[in-house]
Design a protein around this motif. Structure first.
Motif, PDB file in Angstrom:
ATOM      1  N   UNK A  42      -5.770  -1.459  -6.052  1.00  0.00           N
ATOM      2  CA  UNK A  42      -6.632  -2.629  -6.153  1.00  0.00           C
ATOM      3  C   UNK A  42      -6.113  -4.050  -6.752  1.00  0.00           C
ATOM      4  N   UNK A  43      -4.979  -4.424  -6.048  1.00  0.00           N
ATOM      5  CA  UNK A  43      -3.606  -4.910  -6.195  1.00  0.00           C
ATOM      6  C   UNK A  43      -3.792  -5.744  -4.812  1.00  0.00           C
ATOM      7  N   UNK A  44      -3.702  -4.906  -4.051  1.00  0.00           N
ATOM      8  CA  UNK A  44      -3.704  -5.035  -2.443  1.00  0.00           C
ATOM      9  C   UNK A  44      -5.009  -4.842  -1.669  1.00  0.00           C
ATOM     10  N   UNK A  45      -4.547  -3.509  -1.127  1.00  0.00           N
ATOM     11  CA  UNK A  45      -5.754  -3.708   0.197  1.00  0.00           C
ATOM     12  C   UNK A  45      -7.550  -3.399  -0.159  1.00  0.00           C
ATOM     13  N   UNK A  46      -7.746  -3.270  -1.908  1.00  0.00           N
ATOM     14  CA  UNK A  46      -8.597  -2.473  -2.134  1.00  0.00           C
ATOM     15  C   UNK A  46      -9.560  -4.295  -2.755  1.00  0.00           C
ATOM     16  N   UNK A  47      -8.714  -5.497  -3.405  1.00  0.00           N
ATOM     17  CA  UNK A  47      -9.073  -6.071  -3.617  1.00  0.00           C
ATOM     18  C   UNK A  47      -9.691  -6.746  -4.276  1.00  0.00           C
ATOM     19  N   UNK A  48     -10.633  -6.388  -2.552  1.00  0.00           N
ATOM     20  CA  UNK A  48     -12.462  -7.190  -2.661  1.00  0.00           C
ATOM     21  C   UNK A  48     -13.091  -6.242  -2.631  1.00  0.00           C
ATOM     22  N   UNK A  49     -12.709  -4.887  -2.859  1.00  0.00           N
ATOM     23  CA  UNK A  49     -13.682  -3.649  -2.651  1.00  0.00           C
ATOM     24  C   UNK A  49     -13.992  -3.493  -4.195  1.00  0.00           C
ATOM     25  N   UNK A  50     -15.086  -4.655  -5.486  1.00  0.00           N
ATOM     26  CA  UNK A  50     -15.167  -4.778  -6.356  1.00  0.00           C
ATOM     27  C   UNK A  50     -16.576  -3.939  -6.815  1.00  0.00           C
ATOM     28  N   UNK A  51     -16.622  -4.224  -8.020  1.00  0.00           N
ATOM     29  CA  UNK A  51     -17.909  -3.348  -8.853  1.00  0.00           C
ATOM     30  C   UNK A  51     -18.235  -4.253 -10.117  1.00  0.00           C
ATOM     31  N   UNK A  52     -19.307  -5.217 -10.218  1.00  0.00           N
ATOM     32  CA  UNK A  52     -19.492  -5.746 -11.109  1.00  0.00           C
ATOM     33  C   UNK A  52     -18.914  -6.785 -11.274  1.00  0.00           C
ATOM     34  N   UNK A  53     -17.954  -7.162  -9.945  1.00  0.00           N
ATOM     35  CA  UNK A  53     -16.809  -8.153  -9.855  1.00  0.00           C
ATOM     36  C   UNK A  53     -15.617  -7.853 -10.394  1.00  0.00           C
ATOM     37  N   UNK A  62       0.685  -1.249   0.014  1.00  0.00           N
ATOM     38  CA  UNK A  62      -0.332   0.060  -0.116  1.00  0.00           C
ATOM     39  C   UNK A  62       1.090   1.249  -0.150  1.00  0.00           C
ATOM     40  N   UNK A  63       1.779   1.200  -0.262  1.00  0.00           N
ATOM     41  CA  UNK A  63       2.984   2.435  -0.201  1.00  0.00           C
ATOM     42  C   UNK A  63       3.730   2.304  -1.537  1.00  0.00           C
ATOM     43  N   UNK A  64       4.575   1.626  -2.083  1.00  0.00           N
ATOM     44  CA  UNK A  64       5.663   1.702  -2.972  1.00  0.00           C
ATOM     45  C   UNK A  64       4.905   1.828  -4.482  1.00  0.00           C
ATOM     46  N   UNK A  65       3.211   1.087  -4.431  1.00  0.00           N
ATOM     47  CA  UNK A  65       2.604   1.391  -5.528  1.00  0.00           C
ATOM     48  C   UNK A  65       2.790   3.183  -5.874  1.00  0.00           C
ATOM     49  N   UNK A  66       1.725   3.235  -4.683  1.00  0.00           N
ATOM     50  CA  UNK A  66       1.480   4.906  -4.418  1.00  0.00           C
ATOM     51  C   UNK A  66       2.598   5.552  -5.089  1.00  0.00           C
ATOM     52  N   UNK A  67       4.159   5.486  -4.294  1.00  0.00           N
ATOM     53  CA  UNK A  67       4.590   6.942  -4.448  1.00  0.00           C
ATOM     54  C   UNK A  67       5.154   6.656  -5.928  1.00  0.00           C
ATOM     55  N   UNK A  68       5.766   4.890  -6.230  1.00  0.00           N
ATOM     56  CA  UNK A  68       6.082   5.255  -8.143  1.00  0.00           C
ATOM     57  C   UNK A  68       4.860   6.130  -9.049  1.00  0.00           C
ATOM     58  N   UNK A  69       3.481   5.615  -8.311  1.00  0.00           N
ATOM     59  CA  UNK A  69       3.087   6.215  -9.229  1.00  0.00           C
ATOM     60  C   UNK A  69       2.774   7.788  -9.161  1.00  0.00           C
ATOM     61  N   UNK A  70       3.064   8.321  -8.191  1.00  0.00           N
ATOM     62  CA  UNK A  70       3.029   9.926  -7.632  1.00  0.00           C
ATOM     63  C   UNK A  70       3.970  10.705  -8.727  1.00  0.00           C
ATOM     64  N   UNK A  71       5.135   9.839  -8.546  1.00  0.00           N
ATOM     65  CA  UNK A  71       6.753  10.515  -9.599  1.00  0.00           C
ATOM     66  C   UNK A  71       6.751  10.026 -11.124  1.00  0.00           C
ATOM     67  N   UNK A  72       5.775   9.943 -11.478  1.00  0.00           N
ATOM     68  CA  UNK A  72       5.500   9.707 -12.777  1.00  0.00           C
ATOM     69  C   UNK A  72       4.424  10.276 -13.582  1.00  0.00           C
TER      70      UNK A  72
END
Ligand code: PFF
Length: 448
Positions: A361-372, A143-153
């Motif tokens: 979506x790949x980790x902490x929110x993996x289960x938070x689905x809409x229309x599956x 829940x940290x590094x994907x956000x950090x790299x997304x932010x840098x990009x």
């Protein structure tokens, strides 16, 4: 030459910038796994037919709308739509699509940065296949590094866009696009020299239509739109920067050729390697992040090629995120009268606020689905399979049925200075063939 103040300074600059917007993760990350999931060569064949019959005419359509109006995507329909204000909603749909695409796209772009770091520090080399998969999962589910790299990009993209159309976008594209081609060719030579490469080529080029489904056809159409950035206004925006003396047919054709070449070359890099090392071509979005590092690990000097590959992927992603942000910035600057720097910072912040949910979506929110589907998958499918084809349909109706034919002809022939030999064919395609094909495919995709 007064036009040049607004947009690109040369035709090659326009082609490289727009090709940069088109060539991206869609070619190197999305195309191979779509093809892998849909049986290989048959997907490629249908994809190419769509590029020629619908993609190129549609790109010209967007260029006409942009160059005629000299406006961002919302302003374009406001100006050309005249008193029919409803068309403005098509521009707004484009803005929404750009936000949604940028939100999930920046996640994968961020992953690329992580893999540049990992491969250059040797952290993926020498690992066993399951360890490589664990590296990807641990990273992407965090829940940290994907956000950090997304932010840098996002920040990197904002920097380029803030510098302006000529000094930022065009200049950067002129350096990065040729570099991308060179890196891709190096990778191709490497992959083709592997033992067993032929099997991968066969998978890529030998069509087996029995593997094709209705969903596959819709995915091929969606992929051609996604890859050429069509149906939402990216090419309307860039079209507004093309000089009045440039030829729109030539420009669109070059962009489509570059884009398809890169997709095919990416296939030539990926599939021979995947088959040579006994990996699964149908492993989905993880194909380039799990399968390829394994492949690199099993080849001599693989680590160097891993670095080259991920730098290439990063470059491809950057020129595309630039075009995504430019859609939003052009809108904010021209319609809301914001300063360019402010527009690019605020737009990027909004994208990050939405995109963070996609990254998770790949980790902490993996289960938070809409229309599956997770938010990431939902945005991806919603834009490529629905918003872009529907946006494209409405655009063809706008230019083929609503906007005066004489004006369209005038824009395509540069005010009557060019011969309009193919104009009849173009007009027929966007007035009849493209809308009918789009309607059939959209319906087929929904019920199929
Ligand atoms: N065409 C880009 C790719 O293939 O990666 C993705 C994209 C960029 C889509 C910009 C839409 C857009 F406006």
């Amino acid at each position: 030459m007064a036009d040049n103040q607004r947009g690109f300074s040369s035709s090659i600059g326009a082609i490289l910038a727009a090709a940069g917007g088109a060539v991206g993760l869609g070619n190197v990350w999305r195309f191979p796994y779509m093809l892998g999931n849909n049986g290989g060569g048959a997907f490629l064949t249908i994809y190419i037919v769509f590029v020629i019959l619908i993609g190129i005419p549609l790109m010209m359509t967007e260029f006409v709308i942009g160059r005629r109006s000299q406006s961002n995507v919302v302003g374009a329909y406001r100006k050309l739509g005249g008193r029919h204000k409803g068309w403005v909603s098509l521009g707004i749909l484009g803005i929404v699509a750009a936000l949604l695409i940028y939100a999930f796209y920046s996640v994968v772009a961020g992953w690329t940065l992580n893999y540049i770091v990992l491969s250059s520090s040797g952290q993926t080399s020498g690992l066993l296949p399951h360890e490589v998969a664990t590296v990807f999962k641990d990273f992407s589910q965090g829940s940290l590094w994907p956000l950090v790299y997304q932010f840098i990009f996002l920040a990197l993209t904002a920097l380029v866009v803030t510098m302006g159309v000529q000094k930022g976008i065009e200049k950067v594209s002129k350096v990065l696009m040729p570099l991308l081609f060179i890196l891709l060719l190096v990778m191709c030579v490497r992959s083709l020299s592997l033992d067993g490469a032929a099997k991968g080529l066969e998978f890529l080029f030998k069509p087996d239509f029995s593997k094709m489904t209705g969903k596959g056809v819709l995915e091929a159409l969606g992929q051609s739109f996604f890859s050429l950035s069509l149906g939402m206004g990216a090419m309307v925006t860039y079209g507004s920067y093309i000089r009045k003396e440039d030829k729109l047919l030539k420009t669109s054709t070059w962009i489509a050729v570059c884009d398809s070449m890169v997709a095919i070359l990416a296939g030539i890099v990926i599939f021979p390697a995947v088959f040579a090392f006994g990996m699964d071509p149908a492993s989905g979005p993880e194909l380039v992040y799990i399968v390829l590092p394994n492949v690199f690990n099993s080849m001599p000097m693989g680590n160097i090629f891993a670095i080259v590959f991920f730098v290439l992927l990063g470059i491809a992603a950057l020129t595309s995120t630039i075009s995504l942000l430019e859609i939003l910035v052009a809108f904010a600057v021209e319609e809301l009268h914001w300063k360019r720097g402010v527009a690019s910072a605020v737009s990027s912040a909004v994208v990050f606020a939405i995109g963070a949910f996609c990254a998770l979506s790949f980790g902490p929110l993996k289960e938070a689905t809409i229309f599956g589907k997770t938010l990431f998958d939902l945005f991806d499918m919603l834009t490529a399979s629905y918003i872009m084809p529907i946006g494209a349909l409405l655009m063809t109706i706008f230019l083929g049925w609503f906007y005066p034919k004489a004006e369209v002809r005038d824009e395509i022939t540069n005010g009557g200075t060019l011969k309009a030999r193919l104009f009849g064919a173009y007009y027929f395609l966007i007035r009849y063939i493209a809308p009918v094909a789009l309607i059939i495919i959209i319906i087929y995709g929904i019920i199929g």
